[in-house]
Design a protein around this motif. Structure first.
Motif, PDB file in Angstrom:
ATOM      1  N   CYS A 242       0.850  -1.194   0.000  1.00  0.00           N
ATOM      2  CA  CYS A 242       0.000   0.000   0.000  1.00  0.00           C
ATOM      3  C   CYS A 242       0.890   1.250   0.000  1.00  0.00           C
ATOM      4  O   CYS A 242       1.824   1.337   0.790  1.00  0.00           O
TER       5      CYS A 242
ATOM      6  N   CYS B 225      -7.045  -0.570   0.706  1.00  0.00           N
ATOM      7  CA  CYS B 225      -6.086  -1.199   1.612  1.00  0.00           C
ATOM      8  C   CYS B 225      -6.858  -1.690   2.831  1.00  0.00           C
ATOM      9  O   CYS B 225      -7.663  -0.947   3.402  1.00  0.00           O
TER      10      CYS B 225
ATOM     11  N   HIS C 288      -6.869   3.070   2.377  1.00  0.00           N
ATOM     12  CA  HIS C 288      -6.430   3.890   1.254  1.00  0.00           C
ATOM     13  C   HIS C 288      -6.947   3.288  -0.054  1.00  0.00           C
ATOM     14  O   HIS C 288      -6.849   2.083  -0.269  1.00  0.00           O
TER      15      HIS C 288
ATOM     16  N   GLN D  38      -5.687  -2.346   5.650  1.00  0.00           N
ATOM     17  CA  GLN D  38      -5.089  -1.778   6.866  1.00  0.00           C
ATOM     18  C   GLN D  38      -5.552  -0.340   7.125  1.00  0.00           C
ATOM     19  O   GLN D  38      -6.075  -0.033   8.176  1.00  0.00           O
ATOM     20  N   CYS D  39      -5.372   0.533   6.141  1.00  0.00           N
ATOM     21  CA  CYS D  39      -5.670   1.952   6.362  1.00  0.00           C
ATOM     22  C   CYS D  39      -6.845   2.464   5.524  1.00  0.00           C
ATOM     23  O   CYS D  39      -7.269   3.601   5.693  1.00  0.00           O
TER      24      CYS D  39
ATOM     25  N   GLU E  95       0.300   4.050   1.047  1.00  0.00           N
ATOM     26  CA  GLU E  95       0.040   4.891   2.218  1.00  0.00           C
ATOM     27  C   GLU E  95       0.710   4.333   3.487  1.00  0.00           C
ATOM     28  O   GLU E  95       1.393   5.054   4.196  1.00  0.00           O
ATOM     29  N   CYS E  96       0.505   3.034   3.738  1.00  0.00           N
ATOM     30  CA  CYS E  96       0.999   2.479   5.009  1.00  0.00           C
ATOM     31  C   CYS E  96       1.956   1.309   4.800  1.00  0.00           C
ATOM     32  O   CYS E  96       2.443   0.736   5.769  1.00  0.00           O
TER      33      CYS E  96
HETATM   34 ZN   LIG Z   1      -2.679   1.091   3.592  1.00  0.00          ZN
END
Ligand SMILES: [Zn+2]
Length: 111
Positions: free
Chosen positions: A6, A20, A25, A22-23, A8-9
């Motif tokens: 990702c 994503c 995004h 996780q975040c 972003e993270c």
């Molecule tokens: Zn992410």
């Protein structure tokens, strides 16, 4: 199914995922299906056609008013135009609601 990082993270996510995990995004845009695209364009086309129809009826209304011989004919032309206008606006509103719902239902789904 491959894994990509990702942006972003840096979490490893599937390349087929839209977001994503996780975040959240957004990784790529969900694409509209064939029907979604079709409905979206009919919606745009419908609005253009209704605008043209409404616009042209303004011209017809003006002509009817001008060609009227007396105030009775003028009143008749005005009433007829108002009814026609109401019909166009009603058709427009109904068509927009129906097509709008179809566009909404065929909206791209995110995995
Ligand atoms: Zn992410």
């Amino acid at each position: 199914m491959a894994l990509v990082a990702c942006p972003e993270c840096n979490h490893q996510v599937s390349d087929s995922a839209f977001k994503c995990s996780q975040c959240g995004h957004r990784l790529r845009k969900a694409k509209r299906g064939l029907f979604g695209t079709l409905f979206k364009w009919s919606f745009i086309l419908f609005n253009v056609l209704m605008a043209v129809w409404l616009f042209s009826s303004f011209g017809i209304m003006g002509e009817a008013m001008q060609s009227s011989q007396n105030e009775y004919e003028q009143a008749g032309a005005a009433i007829g135009s108002a009814l026609g206008m109401g019909m166009i606006v009603t058709t427009w509103a109904l068509g927009d609601i129906i097509l709008g719902l179809l566009v909404l239902f065929t909206r791209p789904k995110e995995a």
